[in-house]
Enzyme design. Structure first.
Site, PDB file in Angstrom:
ATOM      1  N   THR A  25      31.548   3.251  41.460  1.00 30.98           N
ATOM      2  CA  THR A  25      32.719   2.439  41.785  1.00 30.98           C
ATOM      3  C   THR A  25      32.622   1.936  43.220  1.00 30.98           C
ATOM      4  O   THR A  25      32.375   2.715  44.133  1.00 30.98           O
ATOM      5  CB  THR A  25      33.996   3.271  41.585  1.00 30.98           C
ATOM      6  OG1 THR A  25      34.164   3.487  40.189  1.00 30.98           O
ATOM      7  CG2 THR A  25      35.225   2.544  42.112  1.00 30.98           C
ATOM      8  N   HIS A 178      32.686   6.008  28.850  1.00 31.06           N
ATOM      9  CA  HIS A 178      33.004   6.913  29.960  1.00 31.06           C
ATOM     10  C   HIS A 178      33.893   8.037  29.417  1.00 31.06           C
ATOM     11  O   HIS A 178      35.096   7.881  29.270  1.00 31.06           O
ATOM     12  CB  HIS A 178      33.729   6.158  31.067  1.00 31.06           C
ATOM     13  CG  HIS A 178      33.792   6.907  32.372  1.00 31.06           C
ATOM     14  ND1 HIS A 178      33.564   8.264  32.479  1.00 31.06           N
ATOM     15  CD2 HIS A 178      34.066   6.482  33.639  1.00 31.06           C
ATOM     16  CE1 HIS A 178      33.692   8.646  33.736  1.00 31.06           C
ATOM     17  NE2 HIS A 178      33.994   7.592  34.465  1.00 31.06           N
ATOM     18  N   ASN A 181      34.523  12.880  33.991  1.00 35.25           N
ATOM     19  CA  ASN A 181      35.205  12.843  35.285  1.00 35.25           C
ATOM     20  C   ASN A 181      36.729  12.803  35.238  1.00 35.25           C
ATOM     21  O   ASN A 181      37.360  12.217  36.120  1.00 35.25           O
ATOM     22  CB  ASN A 181      34.670  11.665  36.112  1.00 35.25           C
ATOM     23  CG  ASN A 181      33.204  11.857  36.438  1.00 35.25           C
ATOM     24  OD1 ASN A 181      32.673  12.958  36.309  1.00 35.25           O
ATOM     25  ND2 ASN A 181      32.533  10.792  36.823  1.00 35.25           N
ATOM     26  N   TYR A 183      38.884  11.316  33.233  1.00 34.80           N
ATOM     27  CA  TYR A 183      39.617  10.124  32.803  1.00 34.80           C
ATOM     28  C   TYR A 183      40.102  10.318  31.371  1.00 34.80           C
ATOM     29  O   TYR A 183      39.998  11.420  30.829  1.00 34.80           O
ATOM     30  CB  TYR A 183      38.733   8.875  33.008  1.00 34.80           C
ATOM     31  CG  TYR A 183      38.472   8.657  34.478  1.00 34.80           C
ATOM     32  CD1 TYR A 183      37.219   8.856  35.024  1.00 34.80           C
ATOM     33  CD2 TYR A 183      39.502   8.296  35.336  1.00 34.80           C
ATOM     34  CE1 TYR A 183      36.991   8.691  36.391  1.00 34.80           C
ATOM     35  CE2 TYR A 183      39.291   8.136  36.708  1.00 34.80           C
ATOM     36  CZ  TYR A 183      38.037   8.334  37.213  1.00 34.80           C
ATOM     37  OH  TYR A 183      37.816   8.192  38.574  1.00 34.80           O
TER      38      TYR A 183
HETATM   39  C1  LIG Z   1      34.806   5.893  38.038  1.00 36.01           C
HETATM   40  C2  LIG Z   1      34.635   6.911  38.845  1.00 36.01           C
HETATM   41  C3  LIG Z   1      34.048   8.165  38.307  1.00 36.01           C
HETATM   42  O1  LIG Z   1      33.583   8.159  37.156  1.00 36.01           O
HETATM   43  O2  LIG Z   1      34.038   9.172  39.035  1.00 36.01           O
HETATM   44  C4  LIG Z   1      35.007   6.835  40.301  1.00 36.01           C
HETATM   45  C5  LIG Z   1      36.197   6.218  40.657  1.00 36.01           C
HETATM   46  C6  LIG Z   1      36.541   6.124  42.011  1.00 36.01           C
HETATM   47  C7  LIG Z   1      35.704   6.631  42.993  1.00 36.01           C
HETATM   48  C8  LIG Z   1      34.509   7.252  42.616  1.00 36.01           C
HETATM   49  C9  LIG Z   1      34.168   7.344  41.263  1.00 36.01           C
END
Ligand SMILES: C=C(C(=O)O)c1ccccc1
Length: 373
Positions: A25, A178, A181, A183
């Site tokens: 990102t 994805h 992490n 999400y």
């Molecule tokens: C999409 C991210 C991830 O998968 O960790 C992310 C988002 C914001 C900052 C760093 C990484």
């Protein structure tokens, strides 16, 4: 014995080497529209065997940070066409990482300034990146989410299908789901963020239901050979936690084996942090995870990530422990990372102050090996 620099075919896609640019990102796509600077950034790194784009929101509801790109407006799709054309002209291959942030968002980024959505109304102890009125960026606490109604879930699954179709239509060689992490998909998987009492909560099978509905629609829409997935069994990113990661992710990979995906991308340890980070009462067994996947017929390429340097990456591929290695921060500062790894050349150090937001500085201005005196 394979080398990091040997070609490999993953699903329907043939790569010239096994060095992958991990999703990073960078917050440099205002209005969620990829621009020519983004195209230059990816083109510069096209010597990678595979580029995985930065996380890309499938809808505005799936958007959680300022100035990250989307896959849901005509302007964004036109912008991505510039990127895929530039990368292909430079001889590269690129897939887009499809993202729904779930609760890792902020009301001002959401449709009609509403609450972010999540499996359950549990606020993450996490922050997101916003752009202030004066154009400066800052991190803010994520907003309180609302729990998704059961009837809303099918609509989000359909959003993934539409975005996957759009990705192929604008020239991507494939997509990465994805599921890592902390999400949305990971929020359903982990018991700390999913307290649902319907068919999407409770047992591991129920918590993984949303993931497999997404995998189903995307593989049916674009073909499993163009689909990868990223998982992060023990990352604490975005307040993600589950006390039994080995059981949870063994179930996940054993079920993924039925789909013959192009690749499985595994973040080892804490994303961007300690490789030996542990959740639950014992260290995570990554080799055991892959063995469980293979034991039920899984044939997708195995992609390892997090904190790899040249020697560890070379050993990991030569030993067969992984088929590919994804590098994050090294690719930020070294567009020609593949050459530097191959030649054992020194690497530029990344400038952390320009990771997020801004323009060309710290993005497209890192010197190539031949430019360094
Ligand atoms: C999409 C991210 C991830 O998968 O960790 C992310 C988002 C914001 C900052 C760093 C990484």
């Amino acid at each position: 014995m394979a080398s990091l620099f040997d070609p490999i075919t993953i699903g329907d896609v043939t790569l010239k080497n096994r060095v992958v640019m991990a999703p990073l990102t960078r917050n440099r796509s205002p209005k969620a529209v990829p621009n020519t600077l983004n195209a230059t950034y990816y083109e510069q790194r096209a010597s990678a065997g595979l580029l995985i784009t930065e996380a890309t929101a499938i809808t505005q509801q799936g958007q959680g940070y300022a100035d990250v790109p989307g896959l849901y407006t005509p302007e964004a799709l036109e912008g991505w066409r510039k990127v895929t054309d530039a990368v292909h002209k430079a001889g590269g291959k690129i897939v887009v990482q499809m993202w729904h942030v779930g609760r890792i968002s902020y009301t001002s980024l959401q449709p009609n300034g509403g609450q972010p959505v999540a499996p359950s109304a549990i606020r993450a102890k996490s922050k997101t990146y916003l752009v202030n009125g004066d154009g400066t960026g800052s991190f803010a606490e994520t907003s309180e989410p609302r729990a998704l109604e059961l009837a809303e879930i099918a609509g989000i699954v359909e959003d993934y299908r539409k975005a996957a179709r759009a990705a192929i239509d604008v020239g991507f060689d494939g997509v990465e789901i994805h599921a890592a992490n902390g999400y949305l998909i990971d929020q359903f998987l982990r018991s700390s963020s999913n307290k649902r009492t319907d068919a999407y909560g409770g047992s591991i099978e129920n918590r993984a239901r949303f993931l497999f509905e997404v995998v189903d629609v995307i593989t049916k829409e674009i073909g499993a050979g163009r689909v990868g997935i990223r998982i992060s069994p023990v990352t604490p990113s975005n307040d993600a936690f589950d006390p039994e990661p080995q059981a949870l992710f063994t179930y996940v990979v054993e079920k993924l084996a039925r789909y013959q995906l192009a690749y499985i991308h595994v973040v080892e340890g804490a994303t961007g942090g300690a490789r030996d980070h542990q959740q639950g009462d014992r260290p995570f067994d990554y080799a055991g995870l892959r063995a469980a996947y293979a034991a039920v017929g899984g044939k997708a390429a195995w992609m390892a990530n997090n904190g790899y340097d040249r020697d560890l990456a070379a050993r990991t591929v030569e030993s067969g422990e992984a088929d590919l290695v994804a590098f994050g921060k090294p690719f930020i500062a070294n567009p020609d990372l593949v050459r530097r790894l191959k030649d054992g050349a020194p690497l530029n150090a990344p400038d952390q102050t320009t990771f997020y937001g801004g323009g060309a500085k710290g993005y497209t201005d890192y010197p190539l090996l031949e430019q360094v005196a």
